[in-house]
Design a protein around this motif. Structure first.
Motif, PDB file in Angstrom:
ATOM      1  N   VAL A   1       0.837  -1.202   0.000  1.00  0.00           N
ATOM      2  CA  VAL A   1       0.000   0.000   0.000  1.00  0.00           C
ATOM      3  C   VAL A   1       0.872   1.253   0.000  1.00  0.00           C
ATOM      4  CG1 VAL A   1      -1.620   1.364   1.377  1.00  0.00           C
ATOM      5  CG2 VAL A   1      -2.020  -1.079   1.041  1.00  0.00           C
ATOM      6  N   ALA A   2       1.947   1.231   0.789  1.00  0.00           N
ATOM      7  CA  ALA A   2       2.852   2.384   0.824  1.00  0.00           C
ATOM      8  C   ALA A   2       3.479   2.626  -0.550  1.00  0.00           C
ATOM      9  CB  ALA A   2       3.937   2.169   1.874  1.00  0.00           C
ATOM     10  N   ALA A   3       3.883   1.547  -1.217  1.00  0.00           N
ATOM     11  CA  ALA A   3       4.497   1.684  -2.543  1.00  0.00           C
ATOM     12  C   ALA A   3       3.492   2.218  -3.561  1.00  0.00           C
ATOM     13  CB  ALA A   3       5.051   0.337  -3.001  1.00  0.00           C
ATOM     14  N   LEU A   4       2.258   1.717  -3.521  1.00  0.00           N
ATOM     15  CA  LEU A   4       1.239   2.170  -4.464  1.00  0.00           C
ATOM     16  C   LEU A   4       0.884   3.640  -4.229  1.00  0.00           C
ATOM     17  CD1 LEU A   4      -1.113  -0.944  -4.523  1.00  0.00           C
ATOM     18  CD2 LEU A   4       0.326  -0.132  -6.395  1.00  0.00           C
ATOM     19  N   GLN A   5       0.790   4.026  -2.971  1.00  0.00           N
ATOM     20  CA  GLN A   5       0.462   5.418  -2.679  1.00  0.00           C
ATOM     21  C   GLN A   5       1.577   6.355  -3.131  1.00  0.00           C
ATOM     22  OE1 GLN A   5      -0.493   5.376   1.514  1.00  0.00           O
ATOM     23  NE2 GLN A   5      -2.645   4.900   1.136  1.00  0.00           N
ATOM     24  N   GLU A   6       2.821   5.938  -2.947  1.00  0.00           N
ATOM     25  CA  GLU A   6       3.944   6.758  -3.402  1.00  0.00           C
ATOM     26  C   GLU A   6       3.944   6.869  -4.929  1.00  0.00           C
ATOM     27  OE1 GLU A   6       7.241   9.164  -3.530  1.00  0.00           O
ATOM     28  OE2 GLU A   6       5.937   8.642  -1.841  1.00  0.00           O
ATOM     29  N   ALA A   7       3.699   5.748  -5.606  1.00  0.00           N
ATOM     30  CA  ALA A   7       3.640   5.774  -7.072  1.00  0.00           C
ATOM     31  C   ALA A   7       2.501   6.675  -7.550  1.00  0.00           C
ATOM     32  CB  ALA A   7       3.458   4.357  -7.616  1.00  0.00           C
ATOM     33  N   ASN A   8       1.374   6.615  -6.856  1.00  0.00           N
ATOM     34  CA  ASN A   8       0.233   7.449  -7.224  1.00  0.00           C
ATOM     35  C   ASN A   8       0.556   8.929  -7.059  1.00  0.00           C
ATOM     36  OD1 ASN A   8      -2.614   8.041  -7.825  1.00  0.00           O
ATOM     37  ND2 ASN A   8      -2.760   8.551  -5.656  1.00  0.00           N
ATOM     38  N   ARG A   9       1.225   9.279  -5.960  1.00  0.00           N
ATOM     39  CA  ARG A   9       1.577  10.687  -5.740  1.00  0.00           C
ATOM     40  C   ARG A   9       2.514  11.198  -6.835  1.00  0.00           C
ATOM     41  NH1 ARG A   9       1.317   9.165  -0.173  1.00  0.00           N
ATOM     42  NH2 ARG A   9       3.492   8.493  -0.191  1.00  0.00           N
ATOM     43  N   GLU A  10       3.519  10.392  -7.172  1.00  0.00           N
ATOM     44  CA  GLU A  10       4.474  10.830  -8.194  1.00  0.00           C
ATOM     45  C   GLU A  10       3.813  10.934  -9.566  1.00  0.00           C
ATOM     46  OE1 GLU A  10       8.289   9.072  -8.341  1.00  0.00           O
ATOM     47  OE2 GLU A  10       8.561   9.008  -6.157  1.00  0.00           O
ATOM     48  N   ALA A  11       2.962   9.960  -9.889  1.00  0.00           N
ATOM     49  CA  ALA A  11       2.285   9.997 -11.189  1.00  0.00           C
ATOM     50  C   ALA A  11       1.324  11.181 -11.265  1.00  0.00           C
ATOM     51  CB  ALA A  11       1.535   8.688 -11.423  1.00  0.00           C
ATOM     52  N   HIS A  12       0.613  11.429 -10.175  1.00  0.00           N
ATOM     53  CA  HIS A  12      -0.335  12.547 -10.140  1.00  0.00           C
ATOM     54  C   HIS A  12       0.392  13.867 -10.357  1.00  0.00           C
ATOM     55  CE1 HIS A  12      -2.964  15.597  -8.269  1.00  0.00           C
ATOM     56  NE2 HIS A  12      -3.946  14.837  -8.695  1.00  0.00           N
ATOM     57  N   ALA A  13       1.528  14.038  -9.703  1.00  0.00           N
ATOM     58  CA  ALA A  13       2.296  15.276  -9.857  1.00  0.00           C
ATOM     59  C   ALA A  13       2.858  15.400 -11.271  1.00  0.00           C
ATOM     60  CB  ALA A  13       3.427  15.319  -8.830  1.00  0.00           C
ATOM     61  N   ALA A  14       3.336  14.291 -11.828  1.00  0.00           N
ATOM     62  CA  ALA A  14       3.925  14.326 -13.169  1.00  0.00           C
ATOM     63  C   ALA A  14       2.878  14.630 -14.235  1.00  0.00           C
ATOM     64  CB  ALA A  14       4.614  12.996 -13.470  1.00  0.00           C
ATOM     65  N   CYS A  15       1.649  14.154 -14.033  1.00  0.00           N
ATOM     66  CA  CYS A  15       0.594  14.372 -15.028  1.00  0.00           C
ATOM     67  C   CYS A  15       0.258  15.851 -15.190  1.00  0.00           C
ATOM     68  CB  CYS A  15      -0.664  13.599 -14.637  1.00  0.00           C
ATOM     69  SG  CYS A  15      -0.566  11.822 -14.957  1.00  0.00           S
ATOM     70  N   ALA A  16       0.496  16.628 -14.141  1.00  0.00           N
ATOM     71  CA  ALA A  16       0.184  18.055 -14.218  1.00  0.00           C
ATOM     72  C   ALA A  16       1.029  18.760 -15.271  1.00  0.00           C
ATOM     73  CB  ALA A  16       0.397  18.704 -12.850  1.00  0.00           C
ATOM     74  N   GLN A  17       2.210  18.220 -15.577  1.00  0.00           N
ATOM     75  CA  GLN A  17       3.113  18.835 -16.552  1.00  0.00           C
ATOM     76  C   GLN A  17       3.140  18.082 -17.884  1.00  0.00           C
ATOM     77  OE1 GLN A  17       4.444  21.688 -15.610  1.00  0.00           O
ATOM     78  NE2 GLN A  17       3.591  21.432 -13.548  1.00  0.00           N
ATOM     79  N   ASP A  18       2.380  17.002 -17.983  1.00  0.00           N
ATOM     80  CA  ASP A  18       2.440  16.162 -19.181  1.00  0.00           C
ATOM     81  C   ASP A  18       1.475  16.676 -20.248  1.00  0.00           C
ATOM     82  OD1 ASP A  18       3.433  13.618 -20.432  1.00  0.00           O
ATOM     83  OD2 ASP A  18       1.289  13.183 -20.449  1.00  0.00           O
ATOM     84  N   PRO A  19       1.904  16.760 -21.517  1.00  0.00           N
ATOM     85  CA  PRO A  19       1.003  17.256 -22.567  1.00  0.00           C
ATOM     86  C   PRO A  19      -0.097  16.267 -22.928  1.00  0.00           C
ATOM     87  CG  PRO A  19       3.080  16.538 -23.521  1.00  0.00           C
ATOM     88  CD  PRO A  19       3.260  16.487 -22.032  1.00  0.00           C
ATOM     89  N   GLY A  20       0.040  15.018 -22.487  1.00  0.00           N
ATOM     90  CA  GLY A  20      -0.977  14.016 -22.806  1.00  0.00           C
ATOM     91  C   GLY A  20      -0.649  13.267 -24.080  1.00  0.00           C
ATOM     92  N   GLY A  21      -1.242  12.100 -24.233  1.00  0.00           N
ATOM     93  CA  GLY A  21      -0.983  11.284 -25.417  1.00  0.00           C
ATOM     94  C   GLY A  21      -1.829  10.034 -25.404  1.00  0.00           C
ATOM     95  N   ARG A  22      -1.347   8.980 -26.077  1.00  0.00           N
ATOM     96  CA  ARG A  22      -2.126   7.760 -26.262  1.00  0.00           C
ATOM     97  C   ARG A  22      -1.671   6.615 -25.357  1.00  0.00           C
ATOM     98  NH1 ARG A  22      -4.822   7.019 -30.974  1.00  0.00           N
ATOM     99  NH2 ARG A  22      -4.085   4.857 -31.116  1.00  0.00           N
ATOM    100  N   HIS A  23      -0.685   6.845 -24.525  1.00  0.00           N
ATOM    101  CA  HIS A  23      -0.127   5.756 -23.728  1.00  0.00           C
ATOM    102  C   HIS A  23      -0.811   5.648 -22.369  1.00  0.00           C
ATOM    103  CE1 HIS A  23       3.336   4.763 -26.331  1.00  0.00           C
ATOM    104  NE2 HIS A  23       3.227   6.030 -26.688  1.00  0.00           N
ATOM    105  N   ARG A  24      -0.723   4.464 -21.788  1.00  0.00           N
ATOM    106  CA  ARG A  24      -1.178   4.272 -20.418  1.00  0.00           C
ATOM    107  C   ARG A  24      -0.112   3.510 -19.647  1.00  0.00           C
ATOM    108  NH1 ARG A  24      -4.185  -0.490 -18.884  1.00  0.00           N
ATOM    109  NH2 ARG A  24      -4.026  -2.130 -20.460  1.00  0.00           N
TER     110      ARG A  24
END
Length: 290
Positions: free
Chosen positions: A238-261
């Motif tokens: 759970v700790a690892a998933l929450q950390e990954a979620n926080r980093e991904a959430h922050a990174a998405c704010a600067q990402d232009p977006g695309g077709r990948h998941r």
């Protein structure tokens, strides 16, 4: 030293044993849920034709009934009947998508978490001119297609949130584990297992860089130790998933977006090994990462 990888797929006879082991828990689910063998055969027949038609199409060539029949072993008459159904649809149910996005933001956004990254207890609505985080603001930051009160009522009914003694909304532990047999659980059952198997299949076929697909497993354990390890591994996961979620959430704010998941998943499992009593203890125990 790295050795060249053999990209030839394994022969069908070598797949029998691992596929039988992989399918056993699914067959248990099928039988318990009333899915009969003929019903499963019909589903597999449709899926074989669909995968052959869309995943094995040749560039700049029209896919033919004969080629699909050759790839699948299904008679051309059946192929002709089943073709044209379209690629499999994997749309996310609106309620599932909305809930997962709101919860992900509650767990990741700095304004909705405390200094240790834990989700804050939220007021239903902030007072006028007050910067205090609220459930209303949380929902509005994700979607304006549904009223926050409607989301709250739905989540209270599903026990995703609780109301504490101060009248604040608290994210419940059940928000991380959907109710057994619910539409939400069945959606993630299909999605998560699909992605796990897809990663493993890509590794077996040698399609590009290997995906990380590992497990730590011990055999021959006492019930107490197995239970203790399960509890501790949950905390780590759970700790690892929450950390990954926080980093991904922050990174998405600067990402232009695309077709990948991207997906990072974790599973934890324990059961009683029926063969453990017959196995020599020196072989039954051992730390492994595979």
């Amino acid at each position: 030293m790295d050795h060249p990888r053999n990209n030839a797929p394994p022969s069908a006879d070598r797949l029998h044993a691992p596929i039988a082991r992989l399918l056993r828990p699914l067959v248990r689910l099928f039988i318990r849920s009333g899915m009969t063998f003929p019903g499963l055969v019909d589903l597999l027949r449709e899926l074989y034709v669909n995968v052959a038609e869309y995943d094995f199409a040749l560039p700049d060539k029209e896919q033919t009934d004969s080629r699909v029949s050759l790839l699948t072993g299904i008679h051309r008459k059946e192929v002709r009947r089943l073709r044209g159904a379209g690629a499999p649809i994997s749309a996310t149910p609106a309620a599932v998508s909305r809930a997962s996005r709101i919860i992900a933001r509650w767990l990741a956004a700095p304004e909705f978490t405390d200094s240790e990254g834990r989700p804050l207890a939220l007021a239903r609505a902030a007072d006028q001119g007050c910067a205090e985080p609220s459930f209303e603001a949380l929902v509005a930051s994700v979607t304006r297609d549904v009223r926050p009160r409607a989301v709250l009522d739905e989540w209270l009914d599903r026990k995703l949130v609780e109301i504490d003694a101060d009248g604040r909304i608290v994210l419940a532990e059940s928000a991380f584990v959907p109710q057994g047999g619910s539409d939400q659980q069945l959606y993630y059952f299909g999605r998560n297992l699909h992605d796990h198997v897809a990663a493993a299949v890509a590794n077996v076929l040698g399609e590009g860089p290997r995906f990380l697909e590992r497990a730590v497993h011990y055999d021959g354990l006492s019930d107490g130790l197995a239970e203790s390890l399960e509890k501790r591994s949950r905390e780590i996961a759970v700790a690892a998933l929450q950390e990954a979620n926080r980093e991904a959430h922050a990174a998405c704010a600067q990402d232009p977006g695309g077709r990948h998941r991207w997906i990072m998943g974790v599973y934890i499992y324990r059961d009683e090994d029926a063969s453990a009593e017959d196995a020599p203890q020196i072989e039954a125990r051992g730390d492994k990462a595979s």
